[in-house]
Design an enzyme around this catalytic site. Structure first.
Site, PDB file in Angstrom:
ATOM      1  N   HIS A 144       0.843  -1.438   0.014  1.00 44.95           N
ATOM      2  CA  HIS A 144      -0.116  -0.065  -0.051  1.00 44.95           C
ATOM      3  C   HIS A 144       1.020   1.284  -0.011  1.00 44.95           C
ATOM      4  O   HIS A 144       0.695   2.126  -0.753  1.00 44.95           O
ATOM      5  CB  HIS A 144      -1.075  -0.036   1.342  1.00 44.95           C
ATOM      6  N   GLU A 210     -10.708   2.043   3.066  1.00 44.56           N
ATOM      7  CA  GLU A 210      -9.600   1.562   3.391  1.00 44.56           C
ATOM      8  C   GLU A 210      -9.745   0.359   4.084  1.00 44.56           C
ATOM      9  O   GLU A 210     -10.356   0.183   5.106  1.00 44.56           O
ATOM     10  CB  GLU A 210      -8.608   2.315   4.103  1.00 44.56           C
ATOM     11  N   GLU A 212      -8.910  -2.459   6.545  1.00 44.66           N
ATOM     12  CA  GLU A 212      -8.079  -2.624   7.438  1.00 44.66           C
ATOM     13  C   GLU A 212      -8.630  -3.433   8.654  1.00 44.66           C
ATOM     14  O   GLU A 212      -9.586  -3.935   8.521  1.00 44.66           O
ATOM     15  CB  GLU A 212      -7.879  -0.997   8.232  1.00 44.66           C
ATOM     16  N   TYR A 255      -2.805  17.338   3.824  1.00 43.91           N
ATOM     17  CA  TYR A 255      -1.730  16.427   4.598  1.00 43.91           C
ATOM     18  C   TYR A 255      -0.274  16.899   4.661  1.00 43.91           C
ATOM     19  O   TYR A 255       0.227  16.448   5.690  1.00 43.91           O
ATOM     20  CB  TYR A 255      -1.815  15.110   4.060  1.00 43.91           C
ATOM     21  N   SER A 268     -14.841   6.087  10.522  1.00 44.11           N
ATOM     22  CA  SER A 268     -14.445   4.919  10.394  1.00 44.11           C
ATOM     23  C   SER A 268     -15.459   3.838  11.076  1.00 44.11           C
ATOM     24  O   SER A 268     -16.120   4.186  11.894  1.00 44.11           O
ATOM     25  CB  SER A 268     -13.020   4.571  11.094  1.00 44.11           C
ATOM     26  N   THR A 360      -4.137   0.473   5.745  1.00 46.36           N
ATOM     27  CA  THR A 360      -4.733   0.016   4.451  1.00 46.36           C
ATOM     28  C   THR A 360      -3.843  -1.465   4.167  1.00 46.36           C
ATOM     29  O   THR A 360      -2.616  -1.352   3.965  1.00 46.36           O
ATOM     30  CB  THR A 360      -4.778   0.596   3.168  1.00 46.36           C
TER      31      THR A 360
HETATM   32 MN    MN Z   1      -6.070   4.315   7.300  1.00 47.48          MN
END
Ligand code: MN
Length: 427
Positions: A144, A210, A212, A255, A268, A360
Site C-alpha cells: 500500500h 480503506e 484494515e 496533509y 471509520s 490499508t
Molecule cells: Mn487508514
C-alpha cells in the site's frame, strides 16, 4: 503456551451452526447488543444465535468461573471486562466453550434459560463494543505504501527513508468510529485540483474506503512505561474489521506537513464482534522478512502475523454486490506487536479500549489492493461493477462491505461483516 482447549477443531456444539458460519464454537467472540430498545449488554455468538452473557451470570451459569466481578457483563461496553486481564478473557472463553459443547447438558436441557438468554442474530442491534479513548492508524502494508508513494511522489523512491525503520502511524479521531450498519454522509472540505489556482469548498469527489484490521488494547500502561514486542500480545484483547473512510481530494491538499486531518476524521466503521487473539491462534504465520534489520526494540521472536482472508464488495443503491478486492492480513510488513512496542517506546500510555488500526492492507497483485485509490489507480482505471456501472471512487447510495476469516482444519473463524452505506452530503 498452554493449549487453548476452546480452539480444538474436534469440538462440536448443541447450538445450530450453519455451514460456512464465521461463528463456530471455536470462535466465541465478544460484543455488545440490545433487543427492542433494552439497555446494551455483553454477548457472544455461536452460529446465528446471540447469547446474553448478563443473563447467564444472573442464572448462575458463570458461578463455576468465580469471576471477581461478574457485573462486567451488564455494562454497556466491554472495557470493564477487558480490564480484568488476559487470564480472565481466556478463562471466560474456555468456560463458554465448555458450556456449549455437545455433551454438556447444563444449559442444553434448560429451555427456560435458553429462552431468556438466546436471541436470533438478525433480530438484535449491535453496538460499539468498547468505549474507544484513542484511535491510532498505522501505515504498515508495504504494498500500500509503495502504491501510494508511486502515485503521489515518485515510483523510484516510493517508500520514504523512514518506512522500513519504524511503523509509521498517526493519531486519528475516536469520536467518529461507528458500528457496522451506521450510514454516513459524504464529507465536505477544501480541495485544490492541480488545474485550478485556489482551493474551494465542496463535497468530496474522491470518497474511498480503506481495508484494515484493528486491534483493541486490553491493558493500561503508565506514562513512561513501554510495552515490548515480547509482552505486546498480553495488551491485545482482540481484533475487528476496520474501514478507515478517506476523502482523497481533501487529503491531497491538507496533509502536508502534519498528515491526514479532515480527510480521515469524518468516519471509520468497525465490525461488531471482537474476535480474541486466542481464537486466532491457529492462523499465526511469519511476518514478511524485514530488511534492513530493525532496531533492537522492534526485534521479535515467533510468528506474529495472522493469516486472515479479507475481501471488499461494493453494492450500488438497491443493487447486487460486486467483489472488488481480495487481500490478507498476513501481508503486513510490521506486525501488531511491533506497532504497540513502537507506539509506547517513547512513554505514551495506552488505555483499555484504545484502537490501533493496521493501515490499508494491500497485497502484491492489483486485485488485492485495499482501497479504490489503488484499485482504480487514482481513478485512471475505473472498476466495472456487476450492474455495468463504473466506479472511480464511492458514489452516493453505495454500500461497502468488508468480510474477513481464517480457515484451517475445516474450521472457519470469521468476523461477520463491516457494512456502511454512503448517503449524500448533509445540507
Ligand atoms: Mn487508514
Amino acid at each position: 503456551m498452554a493449549t487453548i482447549k476452546a480452539n480444538n477443531p474436534a469440538l462440536k456444539t448443541w447450538i445450530k451452526v450453519p455451514k460456512n458460519s464465521d461463528f463456530p464454537i471455536q470462535n466465541i467472540p465478544f460484543g455488545i447488543f440490545s433487543y427492542q430498545g433494552s439497555s446494551p449488554r455483553a454477548c457472544t455468538r455461536i452460529g446465528d444465535t446471540v447469547i446474553d452473557l448478563s443473563v447467564l451470570v444472573e442464572l448462575g451459569f458463570f458461578d463455576k468461573l468465580r469471576l471477581e466481578d461478574a457485573s462486567v457483563f451488564h455494562a454497556e461496553v466491554l472495557n470493564d471486562f477487558i480490564s480484568l486481564g488476559k487470564p480472565v478473557w481466556r478463562k471466560t472463553r474456555e468456560h463458554l466453550s465448555w458450556l456449549f459443547q455437545e455433551d454438556n447438558t447444563l444449559l442444553k436441557d434448560d429451555k427456560e434459560a435458553q429462552k431468556q438468554a438466546f436471541y436470533a442474530a438478525d433480530k438484535v442491534v449491535m453496538h460499539l463494543p468498547v468505549q474507544i479513548g484513542d484511535y491510532t492508524d498505522f501505515y504498515s502494508s508495504m504494498e500500500h505504501a509503495t502504491n501510494v508513494g508511486s502515485m503521489f511522489r515518485d515510483p523510484k523512491n516510493a517508500l520514504l527513508p523512514n518506512w522500513k525503520h519504524l511503523p509509521v502511524g498517526y493519531h486519528g479521531r475516536a469520536s467518529s468510529i461507528v458500528i457496522s450498519g451506521t450510514e454516513i454522509h459524504r464529507p465536505k472540505g477544501q480541495i485544490k485540483p492541480a488545474d485550478v489556482e485556489l482551493p474551494f469548498f465542496t463535497p468530496t469527489r474522491q470518497l474511498d474506503f480503506e481495508l484494515e484490521v484493528a486491534f483493541i488494547v486490553g491493558g493500561n500502561t503508565q506514562m513512561g512505561e513501554s510495552v515490548t514486542t515480547e509482552n505486546a500480545e498480553d495488551y491485545i484483547f482482540g481484533l475487528v474489521l476496520f474501514n478507515d473512510w478517506s476523502a482523497r481530494d481533501i487529503q491531497a491538499w491538507e496533509y502536508v506537513p502534519l498528515g491526514p486531518f479532515l480527510a480521515k476524521n469524518f468516519a471509520s466503521t468497525i465490525s461488531p464482534w471482537i474476535v480474541t487473539l486466542d481464537a486466532l491462534e491457529p492462523f499465526r504465520t511469519a511476518t514478511p522478512k524485514q530488511k534492513p534489520e530493525v532496531l533492537d526494540y522492534l526485534k521479535f521472536k515467533g510468528k506474529k502475523n495472522f493469516d486472515i482472508n479479507l475481501e471488499v464488495s461494493i453494492a450500488p443503491d438497491k443493487g447486487k454486490e460486486s467483489l472488488i478486492c481480495k487481500s490478507n492480513f498476513k501481508y503486513m510488513y510490521w506486525n501488531m506487536s511491533q506497532q504497540l512496542a513502537h507506539h509506547t517506546v517513547g512513554g505514551c500510555n495506552m488505555r483499555v479500549g484504545d484502537m490501533c488500526a493496521s493501515g490499508t492492507i494491500s497485497g502484491s497483485s492489483p486485485d488485492s489492493y485495499g482501497s479504490l485509490l489503488e484499485l482504480t489507480w487514482k481513478g485512471t482505471k475505473p472498476l466495472k461493477l456487476k450492474d455495468g456501472s463504473e466506479r472511480k471512487f464511492i458514489e452516493d447510495g453505495d454500500t461497502v462491505v468488508i468480510r474477513g476469516y481464517g480457515e484451517k482444519d475445516g474450521i472457519r473463524i470469521g468476523f461477520g461483516e463491516c457494512v456502511c452505506k454512503i448517503l449524500p452530503t448533509k445540507k
